[in-house]
Design a protein around this motif. Structure first.
Motif, short mmCIF file in Angstrom:
data_model
loop_
_atom_site.label_atom_id
_atom_site.label_comp_id
_atom_site.label_asym_id
_atom_site.label_seq_id
_atom_site.Cartn_x
_atom_site.Cartn_y
_atom_site.Cartn_z
N THR B 57 0.83 -1.21 0.00
CA THR B 57 0.00 0.00 0.00
C THR B 57 0.86 1.26 0.00
O THR B 57 0.62 2.19 -0.78
N ARG B 60 2.47 1.96 -3.37
CA ARG B 60 1.51 2.54 -4.31
C ARG B 60 1.23 4.00 -3.96
O ARG B 60 1.15 4.87 -4.82
N VAL B 123 -5.21 6.75 -8.02
CA VAL B 123 -4.59 7.64 -7.03
C VAL B 123 -4.25 8.99 -7.66
O VAL B 123 -4.50 10.06 -7.09
N LEU B 188 -6.59 5.51 -2.79
CA LEU B 188 -5.94 4.21 -2.86
C LEU B 188 -6.78 3.15 -2.14
O LEU B 188 -6.89 2.01 -2.61
#
Lengths: 267, 255
Positions: B57, B60, B123, B188
């Motif tokens: 996570t 990203r 995102v 996200l």
């Protein structure tokens, strides 16, 4: 002390300013407004000239034109006989709002103009900045932030910042208008002390006639909208002058008298 | 010290309220007590699930956010500088910002497939608008007297931009970057719940599985982790910068 510091600190030769039939209008809410019209003005080398007039007479506009921040619609602004085509550090400026940079320390502000000068190393810039901070009595505040200073101290820093690049003309746009009387009077003393030691041409805009009589070699009186020159008063009093002295007040009274003459009747 | 105590007391109080609520709840499954959630966090931390997912996570997030900055900051400058850019790019930024970024998920899936590129796209779309708007606003709010003063001292062109406009706009731009960071998280998490990339389970996917398996301890544990990470990054990334700006501008104190 290195040679370049000495060279930096010896005052640059003052400039001669000439304004010839200068006209400038700007676009207001109700259409174009003529700010100044047909201004003729000469300021000789090293002369301290005060521009006095009611608000809206375009005296600040004149300073912007001399600074090169704006261009005249008509006429010419000449510095040593050459037309002013843009701003430059030979003509620095002080504003009514101090215009100091909050992201820089006091010293960082004074250094700003020096960083733009080629051929000065870090140490030289530091020494020059230090010199001007001492000159305005703020050597102990080098590392302070702008918001930590009083109004009077901020204008002192602004003065040091404007002087540090060694200008040939200093333009001052009502620099003390927002200060309390006590800070102002101390600044009058300091300003006179500083300019006694260096001949720099000064064009000083104010609406305070006593201030003008205290500081200027000559006071140019302007009328309101559009700004025109309606008269002038020479102040040949010895310096340093005390703003409360009777002969200063006497000159101020003469300026006030000129100001109250209707614009049409003056010339 | 007093502020630390106040914070600790506040967290303690919140945990206490949670404990009471779960004991009053009809089902321990629906609202497990803090101890159960912490136990899940302990297990997931021990078997490496938590660290692996958090890493997926955060990677990203970092890439998407930096991409958003790389695209948004220049566009923001452009909008502040040119009327035409403001009327076109600026308008698009307002539009994109008013659209919840999860709305891009169906499109991203069809365009890119269920992969990292789809994640980054979502995102990016979630962050770029707010960065553009905050940057443009920050630059436009710089008092013109700063540039005027600088120009009389010999500054012009690029120098005026880099040493006056940019530093003067920092308080607003940093505020925008902080907001965009929050938007990046939101985007996200939506993307990770919606787009499943095989073999790369982020925290959003753990939430999704938690729901599928009725594992509320897992759902609450992941939420707790997200909140903790959010606070940690705020303190580590933004708080020092904000403190430096407040020190310079003399702002940030209780009036």
């Amino acid at each position: 002390m290195s040679g370049s510091v000495d060279r930096e600190l010896s005052p640059a030769p003052p400039l001669k300013l000439s304004l010839r039939g200068v006209r400038k209008s700007y676009v207001g809410r109700a259409g174009p407004v003529l700010a100044v019209d047909g201004i003729d003005l000469d300021v000789s080398e090293g002369e301290f000239v005060c521009l006095v007039g009611p608000s809206g007479c375009g005296k600040s506009t004149l300073l912007s034109l001399v600074a090169g921040l704006e261009r005249p619609d008509g006429g010419a602004v000449l510095a040593d006989g050459k037309p002013v085509v843009g701003p430059g550090r030979e003509r620095t400026m002080m504003f009514q709002e101090h215009a100091l940079f909050p992201w820089r320390t006091v010293e960082g502000n004074v250094r700003f103009g020096l960083e733009l000068k080629e051929g000065l190393d870090r140490a030289t810039r530091g020494e020059v900045a230090e010199h001007y901070l001492r000159l305005v009595g703020l050597e102990g505040f080098r590392r302070a932030w702008v918001h930590e200073l009083s109004g009077g101290m901020r204008q002192r820093v602004a003065l040091a910042r404007a002087l540090a690049p060694n200008p040939r003309v200093l333009l001052m746009d009502e620099p003390f208008a927002a200060l309390d009387a006590m800070s102002r009077e101390r600044l009058y003393e300091d300003l006179q002390r500083i300019f006694a030691a260096r001949r720099t041409t000064v064009l000083f805009v104010t609406h305070n006639v006593r201030e003008a009589a205290c500081l200027g070699d000559r006071i140019v009186v302007m009328s309101a909208r559009p700004g025109r020159v309606v008269g002038e008063v020479r102040v040949a009093l010895p310096r340093p002058r005390d703003i409360n002295r009777s002969d200063v007040v006497e000159h101020a009274r003469e300026v006030t008298r000129l100001l109250s003459v209707p614009a049409g009747a003056a010339s | 010290m007093r502020r630390l105590a106040a914070r600790a007391a506040f967290v303690g109080l919140a945990l206490g309220a949670w404990q009471v609520a779960s004991s009053l709840a009809t089902s321990r499954v629906l609202l497990p007590p803090p101890a159960d959630v912490l136990a899940w966090v302990g297990r997931a931390a021990a078997d490496g699930t938590l660290a692996a997912s958090a890493l997926v996570t955060l990677r990203r997030l970092a890439v998407g956010y930096l991409l958003g900055l790389a695209v948004g900051l220049p566009l923001g400058v452009l909008c502040a500088r040119w009327r035409l850019a403001e009327d076109t790019v600026g308008l698009a930024a307002v539009g994109v910002q008013s659209l919840p970024s999860v709305c891009w998920a169906p499109l991203a899936m069809l365009w890119f497939g269920a992969n990292e590129r789809a994640m980054l796209f979502i995102v990016l779309m979630g962050t770029v608008g707010s960065i553009v708007l905050a940057t443009a606003h920050g630059i436009r709010s710089v008092p013109s007297i700063y540039a005027r003063a600088a120009r009389t001292m010999g500054s012009k062109g690029l120098h005026t931009w880099t040493s006056v406009i940019v530093p003067a706009s920092m308080p607003a731009v940093v505020a925008g970057m902080k907001q965009a960071w929050a938007f990046a998280w939101r985007s996200l998490m939506a993307a990770e719940i919606y787009v499943v990339v095989a073999g790369h389970a982020g925290l959003g996917l753990l939430l999704h599985y938690g729901r599928e398996f009725h594992a509320m301890d897992q759902v609450l544990g992941v939420i707790l982790l997200i909140v903790t990470l959010g606070v940690a990054f705020d303190r580590l990334l933004f708080a020092p910068v904000e403190a430096a700006l407040h020190r310079r501008w003399g702002t940030g104190r209780t009036p």
